[in-house]
Design an enzyme around this catalytic site. Structure first.
Site, PDB file in Angstrom:
ATOM      1  N   HIS A  53       0.839  -1.198   0.000  1.00 22.52           N
ATOM      2  CA  HIS A  53       0.000   0.000   0.000  1.00 22.52           C
ATOM      3  C   HIS A  53       0.874   1.248   0.000  1.00 22.52           C
ATOM      4  O   HIS A  53       2.078   1.170   0.184  1.00 22.52           O
ATOM      5  CB  HIS A  53      -0.997  -0.010   1.163  1.00 22.52           C
ATOM      6  CG  HIS A  53      -0.388   0.110   2.523  1.00 22.52           C
ATOM      7  ND1 HIS A  53       0.400  -0.862   3.090  1.00 22.52           N
ATOM      8  CD2 HIS A  53      -0.456   1.102   3.451  1.00 22.52           C
ATOM      9  CE1 HIS A  53       0.780  -0.486   4.294  1.00 22.52           C
ATOM     10  NE2 HIS A  53       0.283   0.709   4.540  1.00 22.52           N
ATOM     11  N   HIS A  55       1.495   3.920   1.840  1.00 14.31           N
ATOM     12  CA  HIS A  55       2.053   4.691   2.958  1.00 14.31           C
ATOM     13  C   HIS A  55       3.587   4.761   2.875  1.00 14.31           C
ATOM     14  O   HIS A  55       4.240   3.799   2.513  1.00 14.31           O
ATOM     15  CB  HIS A  55       1.613   4.081   4.298  1.00 14.31           C
ATOM     16  CG  HIS A  55       0.165   4.351   4.596  1.00 14.31           C
ATOM     17  ND1 HIS A  55      -0.577   3.587   5.465  1.00 14.31           N
ATOM     18  CD2 HIS A  55      -0.679   5.300   4.124  1.00 14.31           C
ATOM     19  CE1 HIS A  55      -1.809   4.067   5.521  1.00 14.31           C
ATOM     20  NE2 HIS A  55      -1.902   5.100   4.713  1.00 14.31           N
ATOM     21  N   ASP A  57       6.003   4.636   4.971  1.00 13.19           N
ATOM     22  CA  ASP A  57       6.844   3.667   5.685  1.00 13.19           C
ATOM     23  C   ASP A  57       6.901   2.314   4.961  1.00 13.19           C
ATOM     24  O   ASP A  57       7.615   1.415   5.385  1.00 13.19           O
ATOM     25  CB  ASP A  57       6.394   3.499   7.146  1.00 13.19           C
ATOM     26  CG  ASP A  57       4.999   2.938   7.304  1.00 13.19           C
ATOM     27  OD1 ASP A  57       4.077   3.400   6.591  1.00 13.19           O
ATOM     28  OD2 ASP A  57       4.807   2.025   8.138  1.00 13.19           O
ATOM     29  N   HIS A  58       6.172   2.186   3.858  1.00 12.73           N
ATOM     30  CA  HIS A  58       6.186   0.948   3.066  1.00 12.73           C
ATOM     31  C   HIS A  58       6.812   1.144   1.686  1.00 12.73           C
ATOM     32  O   HIS A  58       7.318   0.190   1.107  1.00 12.73           O
ATOM     33  CB  HIS A  58       4.759   0.386   2.925  1.00 12.73           C
ATOM     34  CG  HIS A  58       4.174   0.032   4.253  1.00 12.73           C
ATOM     35  ND1 HIS A  58       4.031  -1.262   4.681  1.00 12.73           N
ATOM     36  CD2 HIS A  58       3.751   0.813   5.286  1.00 12.73           C
ATOM     37  CE1 HIS A  58       3.531  -1.267   5.913  1.00 12.73           C
ATOM     38  NE2 HIS A  58       3.356  -0.020   6.299  1.00 12.73           N
ATOM     39  N   HIS A 111      -7.361  -0.852   5.529  1.00 12.38           N
ATOM     40  CA  HIS A 111      -6.337   0.086   6.011  1.00 12.38           C
ATOM     41  C   HIS A 111      -6.192   1.215   4.984  1.00 12.38           C
ATOM     42  O   HIS A 111      -6.175   2.393   5.342  1.00 12.38           O
ATOM     43  CB  HIS A 111      -5.031  -0.672   6.207  1.00 12.38           C
ATOM     44  CG  HIS A 111      -3.880   0.156   6.678  1.00 12.38           C
ATOM     45  ND1 HIS A 111      -3.819   0.688   7.934  1.00 12.38           N
ATOM     46  CD2 HIS A 111      -2.737   0.544   6.049  1.00 12.38           C
ATOM     47  CE1 HIS A 111      -2.681   1.366   8.060  1.00 12.38           C
ATOM     48  NE2 HIS A 111      -2.012   1.294   6.932  1.00 12.38           N
ATOM     49  N   ASP A 128      -0.188  -3.874   6.272  1.00 13.38           N
ATOM     50  CA  ASP A 128      -0.858  -3.371   7.480  1.00 13.38           C
ATOM     51  C   ASP A 128      -2.321  -3.804   7.546  1.00 13.38           C
ATOM     52  O   ASP A 128      -3.173  -3.078   8.056  1.00 13.38           O
ATOM     53  CB  ASP A 128      -0.796  -1.823   7.508  1.00 13.38           C
ATOM     54  CG  ASP A 128       0.609  -1.291   7.762  1.00 13.38           C
ATOM     55  OD1 ASP A 128       1.523  -2.096   8.000  1.00 13.38           O
ATOM     56  OD2 ASP A 128       0.786  -0.060   7.712  1.00 13.38           O
ATOM     57  N   HIS A 166       4.704  -4.799  10.667  1.00 15.87           N
ATOM     58  CA  HIS A 166       5.085  -4.085  11.888  1.00 15.87           C
ATOM     59  C   HIS A 166       5.232  -5.042  13.077  1.00 15.87           C
ATOM     60  O   HIS A 166       4.526  -6.043  13.164  1.00 15.87           O
ATOM     61  CB  HIS A 166       4.037  -3.025  12.265  1.00 15.87           C
ATOM     62  CG  HIS A 166       4.032  -1.838  11.364  1.00 15.87           C
ATOM     63  ND1 HIS A 166       4.845  -0.737  11.565  1.00 15.87           N
ATOM     64  CD2 HIS A 166       3.303  -1.564  10.252  1.00 15.87           C
ATOM     65  CE1 HIS A 166       4.612   0.159  10.612  1.00 15.87           C
ATOM     66  NE2 HIS A 166       3.677  -0.314   9.804  1.00 15.87           N
TER      67      HIS A 166
HETATM   68 FE    FE Z   1       2.760   0.795   8.136  1.00 18.86          FE
HETATM   69 ZN    ZN Z   2       0.149   1.680   6.515  1.00 18.23          ZN
END
Ligand code: FE
Ligand code: ZN
Length: 256
Positions: A53, A55, A57-58, A111, A128, A166
């Site tokens: 996805h 985001h 942090d990915h 998410h 996530d 995570h």
């Molecule tokens: Fe994340």
């Molecule tokens: Zn995420």
């Protein structure tokens, strides 16, 4: 040979590295630096990057990794990752020659609206969506969407290894124990995972079977979970989706 190893990133992300001893695939490389270090340490050639996805942090490291290695990038349509990539919508396959790998792409909205999971070789890379002992927050999707996405993942074989993105497991299990204080499998898991974290080991991968036995978000039909969610919501709940919605709202405000 094939191995799947975690590359810790930021404070609690895992970038998953799949390799055959020579060639590698990365899942959700949010940060290029630890990914480059792992590839160099193992002398691996990066061939592909799979994104679950959009985001940061990915996807944050994807463009730099792809530019340096020529790796092909795959992800959902709205992934602004700074490089060209193959757009996936779900219900298709990603097939790679090196490392030899065929993964089913599953659409699991909740998410985010177009969140994807990758399933194959007995492993699930679910970003996530499903976490060990919990699930992702609903940033874009509805509770009903997330509920059916989680149900879809719960129907995979029990021994499927779950590689989520995570290390949230202990916090998730603290909440799970509040929901189901009488669940013996959950109490045993909580102790076992705590012991891993005390030795700085990842709690992942989990398995679908373990999640079905201990993750309250996959247990919305269990009488104890229905009762606890109803108490938290201050009303009698019947439909599994309503139980899920109440659990997710409770977890959002749970701070202990
Ligand atoms: Fe994340
Ligand atoms: Zn995420």
């Amino acid at each position: 040979m094939r191995a799947i190893i975690p590359i810790p990133a930021f404070s609690d992300n895992y970038i998953w590295l799949i390799h055959d001893g020579r060639h590698a695939v990365l899942v959700d490389p949010g940060d290029a630096t630890p990914a480059f270090a792992a590839l160099a340490a193992l002398r691996l050639e990066l061939r592909a990057i799979l994104l679950t996805h959009h985001h940061p942090d990915h996807v944050g490291g994807a463009a730099e990794l792809a530019a340096a290695t020529g790796a092909a990038v795959y992800g959902p349509s709205r992934t602004a990752c700074g490089t060209t990539f193959h757009t996936l919508a779900g219900d298709e396959r990603v097939v790679l020659g090196t490392p030899e790998l065929a993964l089913e792409v599953l659409a699991v909205p909740g998410h985010t609206r177009d969140h994807l999971a990758y399933y194959g070789i007995g492993a699930l890379f679910c970003g996530d969506t499903l976490f060990a002992g919990g699930c992702g927050r609903l940033f874009e999707g509805s509770p009903a969407q997330m509920f059916s996405s989680l149900q879809r993942l719960a129907r995979l074989p029990h021994d499927t290894l779950v590689f989520c993105a995570h290390e949230y497991t202990l916090a998730n299990l603290r909440f799970a124990c509040r929901v189901e204080p009488e669940n013996a499998a959950l109490a045993a898991r909580e102790m076992a995972e705590r012991a891993k974290r005390e030795r700085a080991l990842p709690t992942l991968p989990s398995t679908i079977g373990l999640e079905r036995a201990t993750n309250p978000f996959l247990r919305c039909q269990e009488p104890a979970v229905i009762a606890a969610a109803g108490t938290a919501a201050g009303q009698r709940l019947e439909e599994p989706v309503a139980v899920f919605t109440a659990l997710r709202a409770w977890k959002d405000r749970f701070t202990e």
